[in-house]
Structures are given as structure tokens and as C-alpha cells.
Design a protein around this motif. Structure first.
Motif, short mmCIF file in Angstrom:
data_model
loop_
_atom_site.label_atom_id
_atom_site.label_comp_id
_atom_site.label_asym_id
_atom_site.label_seq_id
_atom_site.Cartn_x
_atom_site.Cartn_y
_atom_site.Cartn_z
N LYS A 1 0.81 -1.21 0.00
CA LYS A 1 0.00 0.00 0.00
C LYS A 1 0.85 1.26 0.00
O LYS A 1 0.41 2.30 -0.50
CB LYS A 1 -0.95 -0.01 1.20
N ARG B 1 -5.94 -4.25 7.73
CA ARG B 1 -6.50 -3.01 7.19
C ARG B 1 -5.84 -1.80 7.83
O ARG B 1 -5.62 -0.77 7.19
CB ARG B 1 -8.01 -2.95 7.43
N THR B 2 -5.54 -1.90 9.12
CA THR B 2 -4.87 -0.79 9.81
C THR B 2 -3.49 -0.55 9.23
O THR B 2 -3.10 0.59 8.93
CB THR B 2 -4.76 -1.10 11.31
N ASN C 1 -3.72 1.01 5.77
CA ASN C 1 -4.02 2.43 5.81
C ASN C 1 -2.79 3.25 6.17
O ASN C 1 -2.58 4.35 5.63
CB ASN C 1 -5.15 2.72 6.81
N TRP D 1 -0.80 3.47 3.01
CA TRP D 1 -1.39 4.47 2.11
C TRP D 1 -0.96 5.87 2.51
O TRP D 1 -0.61 6.71 1.66
CB TRP D 1 -2.92 4.39 2.16
N ASP E 1 -17.03 3.48 -0.18
CA ASP E 1 -15.72 3.87 -0.70
C ASP E 1 -15.85 4.96 -1.76
O ASP E 1 -15.12 5.97 -1.72
CB ASP E 1 -15.02 2.64 -1.30
N ASN F 1 -10.48 10.04 7.82
CA ASN F 1 -10.88 8.67 7.51
C ASN F 1 -9.76 7.68 7.85
O ASN F 1 -9.98 6.67 8.53
CB ASN F 1 -11.25 8.57 6.03
N SER F 2 -8.54 7.99 7.42
CA SER F 2 -7.42 7.08 7.68
C SER F 2 -7.12 6.99 9.17
O SER F 2 -6.84 5.90 9.69
CB SER F 2 -6.17 7.57 6.92
N VAL G 1 -9.67 4.79 10.92
CA VAL G 1 -9.45 3.37 10.62
C VAL G 1 -8.29 2.82 11.45
O VAL G 1 -8.38 1.73 12.02
CB VAL G 1 -9.19 3.17 9.12
N THR H 1 -17.10 6.55 7.59
CA THR H 1 -15.89 5.80 7.93
C THR H 1 -16.23 4.63 8.85
O THR H 1 -15.71 3.53 8.68
CB THR H 1 -14.85 6.71 8.59
#
Length: 424
Positions: free
Chosen positions: A31, A148-149, A152, A155, A239, A268-269, A272, A330
């Protein structure tokens, strides 16, 4: 407890043992590389290769549509061949297709290379999910939340690096970002090579819950699973709302400052990273995951109503309403990720786990292509269209809740113990 001891304790509690930790590193690097290139891709095609905006739109749309086939194809291959080898092949193909963009400015070849790269890109999402299901076993809900964490965070790191590079706005900067993403694929292929092959239920044991010769022959003949996948495509719209709809809505329909859009994506990030793992414990079993569809419906309703309200006031009311919408959507994203992860595995027979999860991957892939069209249509229709979309999302939550009720296993685990890695 000191910082080093706390870190050691956290590492020990990551499901999947050493291979699980390596795959988390793969997610972070993957990512980070994607974050480097995602922001720059459209600019690269326009400023470096000379494509028009319309041509870029065609390239992204066509390659995205072709990429949809990558998810079911990956699932089928993962049921027949070693999962790690299929994943490595996908990662190397991503690297080759992306690097090939540097070799030409011909529009037809750029389209061909982009389409070729979109197949393993969509496939990788399914393959990493399948690996997590097999290596983490009964702890897969927590593992996926951690994944997922970490993704993110990757990203965010990649996006910040891209922003710094794009400030130069030179051909060299764009090419450097592309090469950085290419190298990330090579690195994760090398890391994946060090991961042990997890037990595959489709090759180790017949599905103990389905007598031989009974049940659907596969996901394409499983009406319930196909309907479930269709509802998933709708629920993945959060999304498109966050990534596409909110920035456009801020600019065209509200009095909020344009600079609010990137700040809400950062919010949002952050949310998360803070809450995805704690929320995972509420969806650790199929029954619990099904129950999450009710708060998911509530979050969708609040988020879409707040979007509508944001267009009715001045600057500060708009900022408040949009912030509420971002927070609600979110949480909808996180709740859906938890429920979707558990339910998709629970509904997949062990004998065809890869094929089923591959078909489920069509939901996210379809949303990537159709989602922006739906959201832009809502924006064009005006504020009242947001509650209509919200009502559709709420109805979909209730429809999915009823649809899966009779297919979920009665026990706590939705997969047989054979899916648990030997490291557990």
C-alpha cells in the motif's frame, strides 16, 4: 511495561505467527507503493505520455473493467495451486506491467499494459484475503482488522511521499514514483517467497459440512452466494462516496472550503487506524458479523443524511455536517469490512474456498468501476438524492441480513479447523 516490552507483547498477539507478520509487512509495503503511484497515475499519463483527459478516462475505465476478471480467476487458481506461488506470480506480473509503462508513449500499448496490470492487482486483494483466512484460522477477524490498519498506514506514508515528489511536477518525479511502486511489488514478492504455504481445505479435506454430491457445484451456481455478492457491491459504495463523492460535493454543492476534502480523507485514515482493530471483536463469529448489519444500516443513514444537510447551510454548518458524514461513513466502512470479511468466509464451502472468495471479490471490483458513476449521478440529482441512496443502503443491509440467516454455521467457527495454520 516499557516500550520494547509493549511492542513485543503486541507482536506476539498478532495471529498467524511469523508468516502472519510477514504478510502484514507485505500489506504495508504494497500500500505504500500504491500510495506513491495512485495520486500520480493520471498526471503521468497526461503530462508525460501526452494523453488527453478523455483518453485517460478511457484507459482507467477499460483497464478497471478488465481487472474485474482478476478476482474470480485468482480464486480458482488458489484452489488448484499453492497459494503463495500464485500470489508471487501476481505480484511479479503487477511489477512487469507497471514498469512496461515506462517503455512507450503509444496510447494503445499504454492501455494494454494498464489492463494487463489490473488483472493481478485485483487478484492480489483476493489472494491476500485468502491467505489471511488460512494462516490466522479462528482469529482471522482480528488479523484482517490489523491488516487493514497496516494498509491504511502504508497508504498514508505513500501519499505523503507522493505529495512531496509531485511538488516538483517534473517527468523525473513522475517516473520515480512509478519505479518506486514497481520496486514495492518486487520486494513483497521476495517477502511472500519466505512465507510457508498454509493448509488449503480444498486440497486437504473434503468439506465436512456438505455431503458428497450435494450442494451447489460452485459459486456460479450458488444463487444465495451470488445474491450476497450483489448486495456486497452495493454496500461497498461507501468507498466511492468518501473518495469521489465527498470532494466533488464539497466543491459543487456546499459552502465548505475546498481544503476540507483532503482533511476529511486524513480523518478517515486516522479513524481506521484507531478503531478498526477494536471493532473486529464484534464480528469474530458469523452470528456476530450478521448482527453488525444493523449498526451498518444506521451509519449509512446518518452519513447520507449529513451529506444532504451540508448543502443547506452556510460555511460552518456545512463543515460540521460534512465532518459528521465523514465520521459516520468511515464507521460504516469499518463495520462493513468486519462483517463482509467474516460472512464471505462463512458462506464459502471449504472445498471451494478460493473460488467463492474470488467471486466475492467481484463486489469490490464492480464497485470501483460503477461506484463513481452512481455517486456522480447522485450529486447531479441534488441534496434529496442522498437520503434516497441512504435508504437503498439501509434496505440492502436488511436484505443481506435475511439472505445469509439460514446459510451460516451454528458453531462459533465458520471454517473447519484445517484452515488454522500450523503456527497456531
Amino acid at each position: 511495561m516499557g516500550l520494547r516490552q509493549r511492542r513485543a507483547t503486541l507482536v506476539r498477539h498478532i495471529p498467524g505467527g511469523p508468516d502472519g507478520r510477514r504478510m502484514l509487512a507485505v500489506a504495508f509495503i504494497d500500500k505504500t507503493g500504491t500510495g506513491l503511484w495512485a495520486t500520480a497515475a493520471a498526471l503521468y499519463f497526461t503530462h508525460v505520455t501526452g494523453m488527453s483527459i478523455a483518453q485517460v478516462g478511457v484507459l482507467l475505465g477499460v483497464s478497471g473493467a478488465i481487472g474485474i476478471a482478476g478476482a474470480p480467476l485468482a480464486g480458482r487458481l488458489a484452489d488448484r495451486f499453492p497459494l503463495t506461488r500464485v500470489l508471487i506470480a501476481a505480484q511479479l506480473l503487477r511489477a512487469a506491467a507497471l514498469f512496461a509503462l515506462l517503455t512507450t508513449h503509444d496510447h494503445a500499448l499504454l492501455l494494454a499494459f494498464s489492463a494487463l496490470g489490473s488483472l493481478p492487482d485485483r487478484a492480489s486483494n483476493v489472494l491476500t484475503k485468502l491467505y489471511a483466512a488460512r494462516v490466522a484460522g479462528p482469529h482471522r477477524a482480528r488479523y484482517q482488522a490489523i491488516n487493514r490498519t497496516v494498509a491504511n498506514l502504508g497508504w498514508a506514508v505513500g501519499g505523503l511521499a507522493a505529495a512531496a515528489a509531485l511538488a516538483a511536477a517534473t517527468t523525473t518525479a513522475y517516473q520515480a514514483l512509478l519505479i518506486g511502486n514497481t520496486l514495492s511489488y518486487v520486494v513483497i514478492a521476495a517477502l511472500t517467497l519466505r512465507c510457508a504455504e498454509p493448509p488449503a481445505p480444498s486440497r486437504v479435506v473434503a468439506d465436512s459440512t456438505t455431503p458428497a454430491g450435494t450442494g451447489p457445484a460452485g459459486p456460479w451456481r450458488d444463487r444465495t452466494f451470488l445474491l450476497y455478492t450483489a448486495t456486497e457491491a452495493v454496500l461497498f459504495l461507501d468507498d466511492a462516496i468518501l473518495q469521489v463523492g465527498m470532494p466533488l460535493w464539497i466543491v459543487h454543492a456546499t459552502e465548505a472550503p475546498v481544503g476540507l476534502a483532503p482533511l476529511l480523507l486524513v480523518l478517515n485514515s486516522v479513524l481506521v487506524v484507531l478503531f478498526q482493530v477494536p471493532l473486529a471483536r464484534f464480528g469474530a463469529t458469523p452470528k456476530a458479523a450478521r448482527s453488525l448489519l444493523l449498526p451498518l444500516a444506521g451509519a449509512c443513514a446518518v452519513g447520507t443524511l449529513a451529506m444532504a444537510v451540508s448543502a443547506t447551510g452556510g460555511r460552518w454548518p456545512a463543515i460540521a455536517a460534512l465532518t459528521l458524514a465523514a465520521v459516520a461513513l468511515t464507521f460504516a466502512e469499518m463495520i462493513h469490512a468486519t462483517a463482509s470479511w467474516e460472512l464471505s468466509v462463512a458462506l464459502a464451502p471449504a472445498r471451494a474456498q478460493g473460488a467463492y472468495l474470488g467471486v466475492h471479490g467481484l463486489a469490490a471490483a464492480t464497485q470501483r468501476s460503477a461506484g463513481p458513476l452512481v455517486v456522480t449521478a447522485v450529486i447531479a440529482a441534488g441534496p434529496l438524492a442522498w437520503p434516497v441512496l441512504g435508504a437503498g443502503l439501509v434496505a440492502t443491509c436488511f436484505a443481506q441480513r435475511r439472505l445469509v440467516r439460514d446459510r451460516l454455521p451454528a458453531g462459533a467457527l465458520s471454517v473447519p479447523p484445517v484452515t488454522v495454520s500450523e503456527h497456531q
